[in-house]
Design an enzyme around this catalytic site. Structure first.
Site, PDB file in Angstrom:
ATOM      1  N   CYS A 163       1.078  -0.712   0.022  1.00 14.48           N
ATOM      2  CA  CYS A 163       0.038   0.089  -0.276  1.00 14.48           C
ATOM      3  C   CYS A 163       1.118   1.157   0.275  1.00 14.48           C
ATOM      4  CB  CYS A 163      -0.977   0.092   1.168  1.00 14.48           C
ATOM      5  SG  CYS A 163      -2.135   0.877   1.603  1.00 14.48           S
ATOM      6  N   CYS A 170       0.623   0.881  10.604  1.00 15.39           N
ATOM      7  CA  CYS A 170      -0.122  -0.534   9.603  1.00 15.39           C
ATOM      8  C   CYS A 170       1.013  -0.562   9.099  1.00 15.39           C
ATOM      9  CB  CYS A 170      -0.519   0.153   8.365  1.00 15.39           C
ATOM     10  SG  CYS A 170      -1.617  -0.895   7.219  1.00 15.39           S
ATOM     11  N   GLY A 208      -3.877  -3.148   1.063  1.00 17.53           N
ATOM     12  CA  GLY A 208      -3.899  -2.537   0.603  1.00 17.53           C
ATOM     13  C   GLY A 208      -4.742  -1.347   0.191  1.00 17.53           C
ATOM     14  N   GLU A 209      -5.242   0.034  -0.338  1.00 21.30           N
ATOM     15  CA  GLU A 209      -5.896   1.366  -0.451  1.00 21.30           C
ATOM     16  C   GLU A 209      -6.975   1.020  -1.805  1.00 21.30           C
ATOM     17  OE1 GLU A 209      -7.347   3.905   1.196  1.00 21.30           O
ATOM     18  OE2 GLU A 209      -9.018   3.650  -0.016  1.00 21.30           O
ATOM     19  N   SER A 240     -13.458  -0.456   1.977  1.00 19.67           N
ATOM     20  CA  SER A 240     -12.509   0.663   3.608  1.00 19.67           C
ATOM     21  C   SER A 240     -12.125   1.380   3.061  1.00 19.67           C
ATOM     22  CB  SER A 240     -12.225   0.037   4.671  1.00 19.67           C
ATOM     23  OG  SER A 240     -11.534   0.324   5.083  1.00 19.67           O
ATOM     24  N   SER A 262     -11.580   4.848   7.941  1.00 21.32           N
ATOM     25  CA  SER A 262     -10.401   4.685   9.101  1.00 21.32           C
ATOM     26  C   SER A 262     -10.269   6.010   8.958  1.00 21.32           C
ATOM     27  CB  SER A 262      -8.958   3.894   8.050  1.00 21.32           C
ATOM     28  OG  SER A 262      -9.397   2.658   7.501  1.00 21.32           O
ATOM     29  N   LEU A 263     -10.692   6.110  10.120  1.00 20.18           N
ATOM     30  CA  LEU A 263     -10.847   7.534  10.699  1.00 20.18           C
ATOM     31  C   LEU A 263      -9.668   8.043  11.231  1.00 20.18           C
ATOM     32  CD1 LEU A 263     -11.795  10.755  10.564  1.00 20.18           C
ATOM     33  CD2 LEU A 263     -13.725   9.973  12.300  1.00 20.18           C
ATOM     34  N   ASN A 264      -9.344   6.699  12.906  1.00 19.73           N
ATOM     35  CA  ASN A 264      -8.531   7.011  13.345  1.00 19.73           C
ATOM     36  C   ASN A 264      -7.783   7.901  14.195  1.00 19.73           C
ATOM     37  OD1 ASN A 264      -8.626   4.570  12.282  1.00 19.73           O
ATOM     38  ND2 ASN A 264      -6.567   4.277  11.129  1.00 19.73           N
ATOM     39  N   ASN A 338      -3.481  -3.667  16.730  1.00 22.62           N
ATOM     40  CA  ASN A 338      -3.093  -5.118  16.576  1.00 22.62           C
ATOM     41  C   ASN A 338      -1.060  -5.405  16.814  1.00 22.62           C
ATOM     42  OD1 ASN A 338      -2.403  -7.777  16.210  1.00 22.62           O
ATOM     43  ND2 ASN A 338      -3.951  -8.027  14.732  1.00 22.62           N
ATOM     44  N   CYS A 381      -3.687  -6.837   8.677  1.00 21.24           N
ATOM     45  CA  CYS A 381      -2.860  -6.886   7.587  1.00 21.24           C
ATOM     46  C   CYS A 381      -1.698  -6.534   7.282  1.00 21.24           C
ATOM     47  CB  CYS A 381      -3.452  -5.405   7.996  1.00 21.24           C
ATOM     48  SG  CYS A 381      -3.822  -4.115   6.290  1.00 21.24           S
TER      49      CYS A 381
END
Ligand code: SAH
Ligand code: SF4
Length: 407
Positions: A163, A170, A208-209, A240, A262-264, A338, A381
């Site tokens: 990605c 990530c 991936g995006e 997503s 994915s606000l996060n 994670n 991921c």
């Protein structure tokens, strides 16, 4: 050779159109002839979609209701693509992860995530404190993937090898982008999983995006939604994204699927630090695109929020989150980080996670906590790929992985 899984039913019908023949004793007008030929091609395309996607036949010769000529043509021109499973692992919670090898030897991952039946959910809710995290006893796929055991089987699929978005937490982001996946590589992940289990939902939350590989993802969705094919319902296919605003707008115009963001983070300063995409499109622009996203009936946007210890897990964050999503039909999916070797972030303590969730619930938001599924098989991921040494820059992850798998 054309890959079958890269074609919509319409594409296939167009390819078959020149092969159509009409035998008519009576003279018919050119217009009528055209109409008949087109109808025949469409009918054949539908038959073939049924054979491949619903009866899982991969041998053209076995498609007995197609003419010999047509079968010979299909054999010569169209290949039913198969993914080669390099590894597959099942975790104790029933999560089943697959590592696929592509034709250029690159690797991607897909995961089957079961959700237990409601009754079991309720029993276990004190342990798992969310519907997403309910316990699921793990055995091999063929034994567990029957409907007595689960309410939902979600296929989590990849859209790219690696990605480019470089989110700091990530592992796929750490690895960088290798290449986009082709349409047939996206569709075939679902096709292969569907061969072994009655998948009910699809989420583009693997590597991936998806909106960076926009055209291929849109076409793959069209194929997955085809009711003569794998026949997923539009509500059960979720794309997503980390927040590519113009692509979100375009997605809404082009296809009817569910959207997850994915606000996060709850401030631009915070979000830009962990998600570089925020420097291009900030939270305000992102949420404006969400407000304008065409939602069908009963549909909500999912906001994913990875909880990072000491970074975005305070009650002030929860308060800001409530304000940010106000007025957007939505649900919040809290994902405790994670941990992996590619990042120094840590997972917050359970008590912090619970308080964060409680705050949201008390302010009338729907908020679930996603327990990291399949921890024992490194289902997060990009992790399996990295441990097996098939990702770029993976050397430094291997030692860590060996430690984890020994646990
Ligand atoms: N690129 C897309 C989809 C793939 S990532 C996106 O970002 O939305 C799927 C989800 O996994 C995202 O919500 C992301 O925030 C989350 N994620 C990535 N790494 C994670 C980790 N180490 N722990 C928990 N969630 C993670
Ligand atoms: Fe890419 Fe999503 Fe990972 Fe960000 S979180 S690097 S967008 S896969």
């Amino acid at each position: 050779m054309i890959y079958f899984q890269s074609l919509t039913q319409q594409d296939l019908a167009s390819l078959l159109r020149p092969l159509s023949r009409v035998q008519s004793k009576a003279r018919i007008s050119t217009e009528e002839l055209e109409h008949k030929l087109t109808r025949q091609a469409r009918y054949r395309a539908k038959q073939i979609f049924h054979w491949v996607y619903q009866r899982f036949q991969t041998d053209w010769d076995q498609m007995t209701d197609l003419s010999q000529d047509l079968r010979a043509w299909l054999k010569a021109h169209i290949q039913i693509f198969r993914l080669n499973s390099l590894q597959s692992h099942q975790a104790l919670d029933g999560t089943h992860k697959f590592l696929w090898s592509l034709e250029d030897s690159k690797t991607i991952e897909s995961v089957i995530i079961p959700a237990a039946l409601r009754e079991k959910n309720a029993q276990e809710s004190s342990k798992a404190f969310s519907e997403e995290g309910a316990f699921f006893s793990g055995r091999v796929v063929s034994e567990t993937m029957d409907s007595d055991h689960w309410s939902r089987l979600t296929a989590c699929i990849s859209s790219q090898v690696g990605c480019a978005m470089a989110c700091k937490f990530c592992l796929t982001g750490v690895q960088g982008l290798d290449r986009h996946l082709a349409i047939h590589e996206i569709v075939t992940q679902v096709y292969e999983l569907r061969r072994v289990a009655p998948i009910t939902n699809i989420v583009f939350m693997g590597m991936g995006e998806p909106l960076h590989n926009f055209e291929n993802v849109v076409k793959a969705c069209q194929i997955l939604l085809d009711q003569d094919g794998l026949a997923f319902s539009k509500r059960k296919v979720t794309v997503s994204t980390s927040g590519l605003v113009p692509a979100i707008e375009e997605l809404g115009r082009r296809i009817d699927v569910s959207l997850a963001i994915s606000l996060n983070a709850t401030t631009d300063e915070q979000r830009s630090r962990i998600m570089p995409v925020n420097r291009r499109w900030n939270i305000e622009e992102l949420l404006r695109a969400c407000r304008n996203y065409p939602l069908g009936s009963h549909r909500r946007i999912t906001f994913e929020y990875v909880l990072l210890k000491g970074m975005n897990d305070s009650l002030e964050d929860a308060e800001r989150l409530v304000h940010l999503v106000r007025g957007i039909p939505s649900k919040i999916n809290l994902i405790p980080f994670n941990e992996h070797s590619g990042s120094d972030f840590r997972r917050p303590q359970d008590s912090v996670i619970r308080s964060f969730q409680r705050y949201l619930l008390d302010h009338h938001l729907t908020a679930t906590v996603r327990i990291s599924r399949g921890r024992d098989i490194l289902a997060a991921c990009g992790q399996l790929r990295s441990i097996l040494g098939t990702a770029r820059g993976s050397e430094r992850h291997q030692e860590w992985g060996q430690g984890l798998t020994r646990q």
